[in-house]
Design an enzyme around this catalytic site. Structure first.
Site, PDB file in Angstrom:
ATOM      1  N   ARG A 164       0.839  -1.202   0.000  1.00  2.00           N
ATOM      2  CA  ARG A 164       0.000   0.000   0.000  1.00  2.00           C
ATOM      3  C   ARG A 164       0.877   1.257   0.000  1.00  2.00           C
ATOM      4  O   ARG A 164       0.588   2.241   0.690  1.00  2.00           O
ATOM      5  CB  ARG A 164      -0.962   0.004   1.204  1.00  2.00           C
ATOM      6  CG  ARG A 164      -1.886  -1.195   1.267  1.00  2.00           C
ATOM      7  CD  ARG A 164      -2.839  -1.263   0.090  1.00  2.00           C
ATOM      8  NE  ARG A 164      -3.640  -2.471   0.156  1.00  2.00           N
ATOM      9  CZ  ARG A 164      -3.324  -3.623  -0.460  1.00  2.00           C
ATOM     10  NH1 ARG A 164      -2.222  -3.701  -1.184  1.00  2.00           N
ATOM     11  NH2 ARG A 164      -4.098  -4.682  -0.353  1.00  2.00           N
ATOM     12  N   SER A 250     -11.141  -0.411   3.113  1.00  6.05           N
ATOM     13  CA  SER A 250     -10.298  -0.758   4.260  1.00  6.05           C
ATOM     14  C   SER A 250      -9.621   0.496   4.788  1.00  6.05           C
ATOM     15  O   SER A 250      -8.899   1.173   4.061  1.00  6.05           O
ATOM     16  CB  SER A 250      -9.241  -1.788   3.847  1.00  6.05           C
ATOM     17  OG  SER A 250      -9.853  -2.975   3.404  1.00  6.05           O
ATOM     18  N   GLU A 352      -5.016   3.992   5.933  1.00  3.64           N
ATOM     19  CA  GLU A 352      -4.738   4.008   4.498  1.00  3.64           C
ATOM     20  C   GLU A 352      -5.133   5.334   3.831  1.00  3.64           C
ATOM     21  O   GLU A 352      -4.407   5.832   2.987  1.00  3.64           O
ATOM     22  CB  GLU A 352      -5.479   2.849   3.803  1.00  3.64           C
ATOM     23  CG  GLU A 352      -4.882   1.484   4.077  1.00  3.64           C
ATOM     24  CD  GLU A 352      -5.424   0.423   3.127  1.00  3.64           C
ATOM     25  OE1 GLU A 352      -5.972   0.788   2.084  1.00  3.64           O
ATOM     26  OE2 GLU A 352      -5.307  -0.766   3.448  1.00  3.64           O
TER      27      GLU A 352
END
Length: 356
Positions: A164, A250, A352
């Site tokens: 990520r 998420s 995130e």
């Protein structure tokens, strides 16, 4: 170049947070960015690049010039002995692009079906799901420098992909493969992305949810289209549709720990969900950690933790046309979750989304 003022952003972020952009410019190609940079006022103003708004928490009206990426296009640009090279404009919807590639007979992206957002935003986050990450299928991309207006091309190594992570998430100087590289955070806008989709395709399996689908359908050799359909079914069963319930997917990264740290956690919580990685470290399921702290279904104001998946924070407000959770409520909830997980497991969860 069309400059818009005081533009509502509620429909441009999947959390459906109410806010406005003081100034917004829609980017259809590099000439729009170059026109902004040549403008006497906009050129010197701070810039904020906005794709599909699926990885953003907006905490107030956005003062920097919002560059809304709407670069279109899908095409086959070449092929090698091993792969088809397929290009998409940065403004194309990611899921629609994945479905289109399969429709053309080019497999390889099916495990990443139904990930929200745009193609241009996907490399920033190095999106991934069910055993496949963008970097596994990446060829190259074209971006434009937000200071000089010059278009440049990056390969996978230059993008410095990680879990990520990418060069687009870091400012200043960062280390990549032992060499210093200039981070591109807030310095570049991704125009087009190219993917190398394998001519000899093999399914990426191994995840429990996909293996369960294989068992249900008595199928040991699924096609790419079957995997695409199964991933869509799995995600729809677990995750809220942003068109119905505001969310950013998420919210936290799955943390990685050493085998020793994992063993210590297992000694206290034997049911902890974990995965051993090739580099020897262990990935823990952030959703399990959050659920174990009792957060599933809880709320702070109108920001809540989704009842079916603790990794997803949601806007419990009335939806895209009315007031709901504020960005402040979302971040207050996120910080409370971080504190709970850290106090119990000694692990600091990393969000995130980008906070604006």
């Amino acid at each position: 170049m069309l400059v818009e003022k005081n533009v509502p952003l509620q429909a441009f972020n999947t959390f459906h947070i109410v806010a406005k952009a003081h100034t917004l410019v829609r980017v259809a190609d590099e000439s729009d960015v170059q026109a902004v940079l040549a403008h006497p006022e906009l050129g010197v103003a701070p810039k904020f690049v906005l794709g599909g708004g699926s990885n953003v928490v907006i905490t107030g009206d956005v003062k920097p010039v919002v560059l809304k990426v709407e670069v279109p296009g899908r095409r086959l640009v070449g092929e090698t002995a091993r792969a088809f090279i397929v290009e998409a404009g940065g403004g194309e919807g990611w899921h629609d692009f994945v479905a289109w590639t399969l429709g053309q007979g080019w497999s390889g992206l099916e495990n990443m079906a139904l990930i929200p957002g745009t193609v241009g935003a996907a490399p920033v986050q190095n999106v991934g799901a069910y055993g496949v990450e963008l970097q596994d299928r990446f060829d190259s991309l074209d971006a434009i420098d937000l200071q000089t207006g010059q278009v440049f091309t990056l390969n996978a190594a230059q993008c410095a992909f990680g879990y990520r992570d990418s060069v687009f998430k870091h400012g200043g100087t960062m280390q990549t493969l032992g060499a210093p590289t200039l981070g591109l955070k807030d310095r570049a806008l991704i125009l087009r992305v190219r993917f190398a989709l394998p001519k000899v395709w093999k399914p990426v399996l191994g995840y429990a949810d996909i293996e369960k689908k294989m068992a249900e359908h008595h199928c040991t050799q699924p096609t790419a289209q079957q995997i695409f359909d199964w991933v869509c079914e799995i995600r729809r069963a677990k995750l809220p549709d942003p068109a119905v319930i505001g969310n950013a997917g998420s919210f936290f990264k799955n943390p990685t720990v050493t085998p020793e740290q994992c063993a210590d956690i297992i000694a206290r919580d034997p049911k902890v969900v974990h995965y051993h990685l090739d580099n020897g470290s262990v990935k823990l399921a952030a959703g399990w950690l959050i659920d174990s702290c009792g957060w599933k279904g809880k709320s702070i104001g109108q920001a809540g933790v989704y009842e079916r998946q603790a990794l997803v924070l949601v806007n419990r407000g009335p939806g895209v046309n009315g007031e709901g959770a504020t960005g402040g409520e979302v971040m207050t909830l996120a910080k409370a979750i971080q504190t709970s997980v850290y106090e119990r497991f000694g692990i600091l969860l990393e969000p995130e989304p980008v906070v604006v």
